[in-house]
Design a protein around this motif. Sequence first.
Motif, mmCIF file in Angstrom:
data_model
loop_
_atom_site.group_PDB
_atom_site.id
_atom_site.type_symbol
_atom_site.label_atom_id
_atom_site.label_comp_id
_atom_site.label_asym_id
_atom_site.label_seq_id
_atom_site.Cartn_x
_atom_site.Cartn_y
_atom_site.Cartn_z
ATOM 1 N N MET A 124 16.478 -6.402 8.744
ATOM 2 C CA MET A 124 15.914 -5.611 7.290
ATOM 3 C C MET A 124 17.042 -5.258 6.313
ATOM 4 S SD MET A 124 13.365 -2.413 6.639
ATOM 5 C CE MET A 124 12.063 -3.326 7.141
ATOM 6 N N GLY A 128 15.852 -2.220 2.383
ATOM 7 C CA GLY A 128 14.518 -2.064 2.944
ATOM 8 C C GLY A 128 14.560 -0.740 3.864
ATOM 9 N N TYR A 132 12.315 2.638 3.773
ATOM 10 C CA TYR A 132 11.576 3.282 4.776
ATOM 11 C C TYR A 132 12.045 4.722 5.144
ATOM 12 C CZ TYR A 132 8.187 0.261 6.584
ATOM 13 O OH TYR A 132 6.892 -0.266 6.639
ATOM 14 N N ASN A 437 9.228 -9.978 7.380
ATOM 15 C CA ASN A 437 9.588 -9.602 6.376
ATOM 16 C C ASN A 437 9.110 -8.219 6.042
ATOM 17 O OD1 ASN A 437 6.959 -10.042 5.375
ATOM 18 N ND2 ASN A 437 7.411 -12.013 4.667
ATOM 19 N N GLN A 438 9.346 -7.439 4.694
ATOM 20 C CA GLN A 438 8.888 -6.200 4.421
ATOM 21 C C GLN A 438 7.248 -6.305 4.468
ATOM 22 O OE1 GLN A 438 10.833 -3.820 1.291
ATOM 23 N NE2 GLN A 438 8.967 -4.093 0.328
ATOM 24 N N ASP A 442 5.328 -3.557 6.479
ATOM 25 C CA ASP A 442 4.429 -2.380 6.326
ATOM 26 C C ASP A 442 2.894 -2.684 6.638
ATOM 27 O OD1 ASP A 442 6.291 -1.598 4.320
ATOM 28 O OD2 ASP A 442 5.503 -2.360 2.590
#
Length: 517
Positions: A124, A128, A132, A437-438, A442
């Motif tokens: 990440m 990112g 978070y 990935n993000q 999520d």
Amino acid sequence: MPETAEPALLPAPRSARYTGGTYPYEGRPGEVRTRTDSALGPEAYRLTVDGDGVTVTGGDEAGLFWARQTLKQLLGPDEFRRTSAPTGEGAGAAPARPLPHCVIEDAPRFHWRGLMLDVARHFMPKAGVLRYLDLLAAHKLNVLHLHLTDDQGWRPEIKRYPKLTETASWRARTKVGHRASDIWDERPHGGFYTQEDLREIVAYAAERHITVVPEIDIPGHSQAAISAYPELGNTDVVDTTSFEVWSEWGVSPNVLAPSDTVLRFYEGVLEELLEIFPSRYVHLGGDECPKSQWRESDAARKRVADLGLPDEEALQSWFTGHFAGWLAERGRRLIGWDEILEGGALADGTAVSSWRGYRGGIAAARAGHDVVMCPEQQVYFDHRQDGGADEPVPIGFVRTLRDVYHFEPVPPELAGTAEERHVLGTQANMWTECTENQQRVDYQVFPRLAALAEVAWSPLPAPAERDFADFERRMTGGHYARLDALGVDYRPPSGPRPWQRRPGILGRPIEGPPPIV
């Protein structure tokens, strides 16, 4: 009665009294009066809104910060956007917003309220991680446990060992989906954080009263490090010069050798990391370490004999004990996964992350060790959120939002006993083999992290008595809108959106309810 509806606060405060009327908050500098009162206790606060304005009293600076998060919730979801665009006449002036007259008194149940983020399997980028930290702060969570190394990648820059980032931070390709999948992403994958990146992450977290706990995995989960420095492996058993950063998922059989070379190497790694991470705890993994190479190694068997250990199984406890003492000499404490309980008594001050169930945490607490409860069966967020066919890459047990809300960090065996004080708190663990990935991270983390945040912060009743309907009302009545404002690609209550599905990507669902271990 209040002139505005009571806001859907989350996590739920210890007490909130709404006294009727509103205050027209304009967001002017100095409009919020703040003071500290240590009598309230660490991280505690009192937020008062009346006809005279807003007054916040914090038990310390962290308490003041958490009060500001509550104030943002009172002001509405748009307060969580990075900026607000003025509308109507008088552009540039923020319109007054009504704050309900209230007195909110609050303090956390646990002092360890966290998320473990695996950045080793899928890297990440720094932006990112900073994002978070904002998401943790919005939920009054105060620990980010960064899993920085594994078989599949090494992420922190260590200046005395440059090959760790030149070689060990990149793998040739990546398995898509579960380890049994036959689909590969043939692009190289990797990345690393410079020491300047890590200092920025730590400083950004500190501004939000979040502690970053680094994890360097030893003696297992270490193939990436061995690929860069072959002398770290069991060279009398396997040709370590042929190693590459592992592209498979699961547990590599290639582990660190029980040698002085390895001890000095990782002491060097830790010397650099301790200059970056001020956290009291340093996580040294300790989980899922296959012993087959040690049993085959003449050098390992000699080490066993020289140390007077019963067998190769005890070498892992020796590793743990060595670094527990080394860290203690520098004013730090070792924390590791619950396998560190095996093979011998733990050094005083060593803490345990109980992941294989409650049993390890119970044993550790009864032996006088502090514990972070994060059982796989309850709070592993890589596990699927629903049993439906549309869930992307379904892994593990079904752990719904309701399930997480009913999770209890203190096992019944410890509740009400002297050993209960050893439960530092709880965290959710987000492993990233199947979250590339993000958006995928999520989806797995939210909205379940909101439930974990309430479990960790609020004085909830026993699980059977918890009011999930009220929690769900507060989610739909305001918190999903906050997540939208924060740009979180969460799983909607109705199921995954079309772009969140991953048809054809193999998972490994486990059927039936998770066992209580």
